[in-house]
Design a protein around this motif. Sequence first.
Motif, short mmCIF file in Angstrom:
data_model
loop_
_atom_site.label_atom_id
_atom_site.label_comp_id
_atom_site.label_asym_id
_atom_site.label_seq_id
_atom_site.Cartn_x
_atom_site.Cartn_y
_atom_site.Cartn_z
N PHE A 432 3.04 -28.69 -29.55
CA PHE A 432 2.85 -27.40 -28.65
C PHE A 432 1.44 -27.05 -28.46
CE2 PHE A 432 6.24 -25.59 -30.42
CZ PHE A 432 7.22 -26.29 -29.64
N GLU A 433 0.34 -27.91 -29.79
CA GLU A 433 -0.94 -27.56 -28.76
C GLU A 433 -1.66 -28.07 -28.21
OE1 GLU A 433 -4.03 -26.50 -30.40
OE2 GLU A 433 -1.75 -24.34 -31.44
N ARG A 436 -0.49 -27.14 -24.69
CA ARG A 436 -1.44 -26.40 -23.92
C ARG A 436 -3.06 -27.57 -23.18
NH1 ARG A 436 -5.86 -25.12 -25.89
NH2 ARG A 436 -7.19 -23.22 -25.18
N PRO A 478 16.37 -19.13 -21.77
CA PRO A 478 16.04 -19.63 -22.64
C PRO A 478 14.37 -20.31 -21.32
CG PRO A 478 18.14 -19.93 -23.60
CD PRO A 478 18.35 -20.36 -22.01
N THR A 479 14.53 -21.02 -21.56
CA THR A 479 13.09 -21.50 -20.62
C THR A 479 13.27 -21.04 -19.58
OG1 THR A 479 13.81 -23.78 -21.58
CG2 THR A 479 11.92 -23.37 -19.73
N ALA A 482 11.11 -17.86 -20.42
CA ALA A 482 10.15 -18.06 -20.72
C ALA A 482 8.61 -18.13 -19.41
CB ALA A 482 9.75 -19.17 -22.13
N GLN A 485 7.92 -15.50 -17.38
CA GLN A 485 6.71 -14.55 -18.22
C GLN A 485 5.78 -15.25 -18.14
OE1 GLN A 485 9.13 -13.41 -22.01
NE2 GLN A 485 10.82 -12.40 -20.95
N ALA A 487 1.60 -15.87 -17.92
CA ALA A 487 0.79 -14.70 -17.66
C ALA A 487 -0.02 -16.11 -16.73
CB ALA A 487 -0.05 -14.58 -19.00
N ASP A 491 -0.86 -21.26 -18.31
CA ASP A 491 0.70 -20.77 -19.21
C ASP A 491 1.56 -21.65 -19.11
OD1 ASP A 491 0.70 -19.16 -21.74
OD2 ASP A 491 1.48 -17.72 -20.63
N THR A 494 1.73 -24.86 -19.77
CA THR A 494 1.80 -24.65 -21.48
C THR A 494 3.53 -24.50 -21.37
OG1 THR A 494 -0.16 -24.32 -21.73
CG2 THR A 494 1.19 -23.80 -23.56
N LEU A 495 3.66 -23.72 -21.18
CA LEU A 495 5.34 -23.46 -21.67
C LEU A 495 6.33 -24.41 -21.08
CD1 LEU A 495 5.28 -19.41 -20.86
CD2 LEU A 495 5.31 -20.70 -23.04
N SER A 498 6.13 -27.38 -23.08
CA SER A 498 6.74 -27.17 -24.64
C SER A 498 8.18 -26.85 -24.93
CB SER A 498 6.02 -25.58 -24.95
OG SER A 498 4.56 -26.02 -25.37
N SER A 499 8.86 -27.02 -23.31
CA SER A 499 9.76 -26.36 -23.47
C SER A 499 10.94 -27.24 -23.96
CB SER A 499 10.73 -26.27 -21.89
OG SER A 499 10.27 -27.61 -21.09
N PRO A 500 11.90 -26.74 -24.86
CA PRO A 500 12.89 -28.20 -25.05
C PRO A 500 13.53 -29.32 -24.13
CG PRO A 500 13.85 -25.94 -25.24
CD PRO A 500 12.79 -25.96 -25.03
#
Lengths: 505, 396
Positions: A432-433, A436, A478-479, A482, A485, A487, A491, A494-495, A498-500
């Motif tokens: 996840f780092e 990002r 769920p993805t 997320a 949301q 920002a 962001d 990054t999400l 990071s998603s499954p």
Amino acid sequence: MRRTALLSAIFLGVASQAAPVDAAPLTAHDLALVNRITWGASPSAVADIQKRGAEPWLSRQLHPAPTDQLPPEAQAEIDALPVGRMPLAALVVQMDAQNKAANQITDPDQKKAAQQAYNQAFNDLARQAATRSLLRDLYSPEQLKEQMTWFWFNHFSVFQGKRDIRAMVGDYEDQAIRPHALGRFRDLLEATLRHPAMLRYLDNDQNAVGHINENYAREIMELHTLGVGAGYTQKDVQELARILTGVGVDLSPNPPNLKPAYLGLYVREGLFEFNPNRHDFGDKVFLGHTIRGSGFGEVEQALDILARDPATARHVSLQLATYFMGDDPPAPLVARMSDAFRRSDGDIAQVLGVLFHSLEFDASLGHKFKDPAHYAVSAVRLAYDDRVILNTGPIQGWLNRLAEGLYNHETPDGYSMVAAAWDGPGQLATRFEIARQIGSGSAGLFRPDIKGAVDQPAFPQIQNALYFGGLSQTLGAPTRVALSQAASPQDWNTLFLSSPEFMRR
Amino acid sequence: MNRRQILAAVAAAAPSLVAGRLWAAPNTDQRLLLVFLRGGYDAANVVIPTSSDFYYQARPTLHIACPNPEDPNAALTLDADWSLHPALKDSIYPLWQKGQIAFVPFAGPDDMSRSHFETQDTIELGQQLQGPRDYGSGFMSRLYSQLAGARPIAFTDQLPITFRGGAPIPNFGLAGIGKPGVDDRQAKLIENMYRSEDLGASVSQGFAVRDEVYRSISAEMLAANRGAVSAKGFELSARRMGRLMKADYTLGFVDVGGWDTHVNEGAANGYLAGRLGELGRGLAGYADELGPDVWARATVIVVSEFGRTFRENGDRGTDHGHGSVYWVLGGAVKGGRIVGAQAPVTQVGLNQNRDYPVLTDYRSLIGGVVRRAYDLTPARLDQVFPGSAPKDLGLI
């Protein structure tokens, strides 16, 4: 054809946005297929399968044409790398001379500086090799071949940190592995055996009559061919080690002094040599076969025996299926691949053809957890498509952080291909780092690796036509929630990374 | 609290109800660290059979000299037959003198494949050798499932096989840790994406462990900024492990590579000596960071997949062998002893005229240690090492 039937499954509408008007519509299946056969779906890779159609595209991946060339910008970067411009023998001899010269300096400060310069040059060679490898993974149209190059390097793994292997990994990958990545297994096996990187790494350059070193002999059987538990014995290991005596590496330009009877038996090719002075000419009994002491021909016989053993067909097929499908591939499929391996005398493209045309393979699409290399490369492919990056250093760093650095596996078993090796809590947190870093900006990928170079503006475009026309429809609720949301675009990236869904292919 | 008081407290509390299950309340206020030396370390040159003439014949260039206080390159006396490698003089030898480390020669698994990977897997899985292997069930994971309240962690970049199966167990390599970039809001959103996924628990745990590790390490960074001398390599990682095991975790695993010495192994000095020195400083640093109170309840077991050929090979190295020497150290260990069955160190004593035999099975050895450390019932121990009788070597 089954595949044709699947074509009508789902229309995702990419055709109207990213591909020529006459292209076939992109199905969920084809998108998943591209994601699996290549280093990761990108707008241009998807356009390619749409243009050709799934089956011709797959066939082209299995049998690349000479015209399948890298884009000129990527090729130019590779052409600029010193590692590819000098033959291996000259390179290694030059490095060896630099090392000796540094060690002969008497002034301690000068000596230290010269040794540091030598080490720097040494490290650079391995980094250049990694750069070439990553540029091909990112941009080569021969995507399957590049994936197989990674696979075979890992199968015949060598570690750059040992002795002078840093100067050799580039040539090993480029000359021993890659030309045979979709060819015959027997050729690949011999190409690795004849390469100084392998002979250094597994110490066979130290294996001589009266000074037996069985390291390489054991790993050839255990890892490269038969697989552990195939029924060979300690005695077979020792006999193969005797067969391999005299197979080594020589940096000197001159052949050794040979008695007349040995003159015709000496073999030399670049740094590789078979030196009869170091060979055990006694007869051997290897895996039940009597092999008469005769010289390098014994090695050829042993490789023939190993490459044609049914255990090798099974072992290699299982490894291939695990690489492309994930943990515990179905046994009947592996058996069919083994049959193809034996029928075709180890034709790798044919074995893969059986795999890729199986129902089991189709059913597995989208479910394989990406290892770090596939994760990082697929993220950069998606984010920048065919805009060629100027520095692979950040990717090399990410792979090292995720414990899957190129040429960096210390032991000869190569990196694990099962999910459990890569999906632990610590691995995920690090991933996840890195998501990002990739998602937030250019991450240094567009700052050339030259002192004083400036970063060129480049923002990762993940919300592209491929996203809206295909990928977005593969996301679970769920993805989506997320992502809604997020920002900022950074962001959001990054999400998404990071998603499954992006962790699998 | 000493161990007897803890036992009394545990006895008073038992049987207690944890997570809806009735536990016989094993003693979990313990620290256990398993150290895996990957590559097959050359045990015969670390715990050295200096009373054996055959040792000196078999290793013309690799041998370590008999104990001699005048000679810094000589081995260090352990007992009448065995001596320690001089590279461990300032780290491990003091523990021996305090009676806090025992060595178990002729230890290992029955697995005679002499394959690194096969034998490492055998040990990490800890299953019976006969029958199919279950790669989803490592013995450290099974041990964890028997210890209510234990907090496991692997100090590795990848989750080791021994910690696979059962509840997810965090792994964290400690060599390169920086300030996390993913902030709390992002972490929460990412966790939400995985809420209904199999990986959900791992994702949440990853963030939690990340924060704990970073908190623990930032204290060290602060100290370093004040001019403290910082450790390097394995010692740095081992000291970090010590701090984390003191406060946050109780059941740990770490591996150390680089022991596959086929070529130019060195003797009193050289390659192996360098690796050993680093290992010894690391283990001593780990004990130091735990501090005397926790060290008194801590056990470290050092294992390796196999020993090496007893004779040196043609390249001043050694090849894959069989029996190894395992280490058991800790504040409560009854050490200063060579423990377990021994074979004569002569040519006829060798296994297949090549290497050490295995006389103490690794499962019975580790089983005996954890049974004592945690007061495990036989039924619980059988869950950890099915079908293996623990060997009580009186180590704790």
